[in-house]
Design a protein around this motif. Structure first.
Motif, PDB file in Angstrom:
ATOM      1  N   MET A  48      -5.817  -5.640  -0.594  1.00 38.11           N
ATOM      2  CA  MET A  48      -4.931  -5.303   0.491  1.00 38.11           C
ATOM      3  C   MET A  48      -3.546  -4.934  -0.021  1.00 38.11           C
ATOM      4  O   MET A  48      -2.963  -3.956   0.439  1.00 38.11           O
ATOM      5  N   LYS A  49      -3.068  -5.736  -0.986  1.00 37.61           N
ATOM      6  CA  LYS A  49      -1.753  -5.476  -1.529  1.00 37.61           C
ATOM      7  C   LYS A  49      -1.743  -4.148  -2.288  1.00 37.61           C
ATOM      8  O   LYS A  49      -0.779  -3.390  -2.224  1.00 37.61           O
ATOM      9  N   ARG A  50      -2.862  -3.865  -2.967  1.00 35.75           N
ATOM     10  CA  ARG A  50      -2.965  -2.612  -3.718  1.00 35.75           C
ATOM     11  C   ARG A  50      -2.971  -1.415  -2.750  1.00 35.75           C
ATOM     12  O   ARG A  50      -2.317  -0.411  -2.996  1.00 35.75           O
TER      13      ARG A  50
ATOM     14  N   LEU B 176      -0.211   1.642  -2.553  1.00 36.00           N
ATOM     15  CA  LEU B 176      -0.571   3.050  -2.634  1.00 36.00           C
ATOM     16  C   LEU B 176      -0.058   3.824  -1.418  1.00 36.00           C
ATOM     17  O   LEU B 176       0.396   4.971  -1.537  1.00 36.00           O
ATOM     18  N   ILE B 177      -0.121   3.213  -0.257  1.00 32.65           N
ATOM     19  CA  ILE B 177       0.389   3.859   0.956  1.00 32.65           C
ATOM     20  C   ILE B 177       1.897   4.060   0.851  1.00 32.65           C
ATOM     21  O   ILE B 177       2.420   5.127   1.199  1.00 32.65           O
ATOM     22  N   VAL B 178       2.612   3.067   0.362  1.00 34.92           N
ATOM     23  CA  VAL B 178       4.063   3.164   0.213  1.00 34.92           C
ATOM     24  C   VAL B 178       4.409   4.252  -0.807  1.00 34.92           C
ATOM     25  O   VAL B 178       5.320   5.059  -0.597  1.00 34.92           O
ATOM     26  N   ILE B 179       3.668   4.299  -1.927  1.00 43.05           N
ATOM     27  CA  ILE B 179       3.920   5.318  -2.947  1.00 43.05           C
ATOM     28  C   ILE B 179       3.632   6.715  -2.383  1.00 43.05           C
ATOM     29  O   ILE B 179       4.408   7.654  -2.580  1.00 43.05           O
TER      30      ILE B 179
END
Length: 99
Positions: free
Chosen positions: A1-3, A7-10
């Motif tokens: 989930m954190k990954r 990725l969404i933020v990046i």
């Protein structure tokens, strides 16, 4: 989930950075042609015929008036020919044709 969140933020940051870049717009249509104006000396009205004086006139007066009238007519013809040539050259340039 954190990954996934990372990725969404990046991805969002990359999209924002690309969207903020100043880009030049593409001109789909070429600019309208610029029309040049003829020289103002070419568009001056031509002189009218020589005015005859009242009463009888001598042969000398007739010749003098005739000469001045012919000179004015020749000058007007040259000026109008130059004006005609100006418009032909300009229109040929706008069409992209060579004269």
């Amino acid at each position: 989930m954190k990954r996934t969140l990372t990725l969404i933020v990046i991805a969002f940051a990359c999209l924002m950075a690309a969207g903020c870049v100043s880009t030049r717009s593409i001109n789909v249509f070429p600019p309208p042609p610029a029309l040049s104006e003829p020289d103002r000396a070419l568009v001056v009205m031509c002189l009218g015929p020589a005015r005859l004086p009242q009463g009888a006139i001598t042969q000398r007066d007739v010749e003098r008036l005739w000469i001045s009238d012919r000179k004015a007519l020749i000058q007007c013809g040259k000026r109008l020919k130059a004006l005609r040539d100006f418009y032909q050259d300009r229109d040929a340039a706008l069409r992209g044709a060579k004269k």
